[in-house]
Design a protein around this motif. Structure first.
Motif: not given
Length: 103
Positions: A49, A51-53, A65, A79, A93-94, A96-98
């Motif tokens: 990750a 960012y945090s989601y 994160e 997703w 989860f998205p 683009n966050y990983v």
């Protein structure tokens, strides 16, 4: 000796003694059946990750994160579906966050 093979009479109807007391198992639980292996095994990839989601729905996975997530599926809408190694929780989860984690 013919008396050894005679049927058991229950309410004036001949019934085989074995069948009247036997338990029938559901089809899926019978021995000797192999699971269906025609579907190819899914590959799992590890991601980290960026960012945090915070989940917005029940089926979503919380990310912090640095979390490592094992991804089983990448959906067409961007997703991902996976399991957090930190929480052992499963969800979407998205993507683009990983980022891919190369070990």
């Amino acid at each position: 000796r013919s008396s050894d093979l005679s049927p058991v009479m229950i309410s004036d109807s001949p019934v085989n003694a074995l069948n009247s007391n036997s338990i029938v198992q559901p089809q899926a639980q019978q021995r000797g059946e192999a699971p269906d292996r025609r579907e190819a095994p899914r590959e799992v990839y590890s991601f980290q990750a960026l960012y945090s989601y915070i989940p917005q729905n029940e089926d979503e996975l919380e990310l912090r994160e640095g979390d490592v997530v094992d991804v089983m599926e990448k959906c067409d809408d961007g997703w991902f579906v996976g399991t957090s190694r930190r929480t052992r929780m499963f969800g979407t989860f998205p993507g683009n966050y990983v980022k891919p984690l190369y070990l």
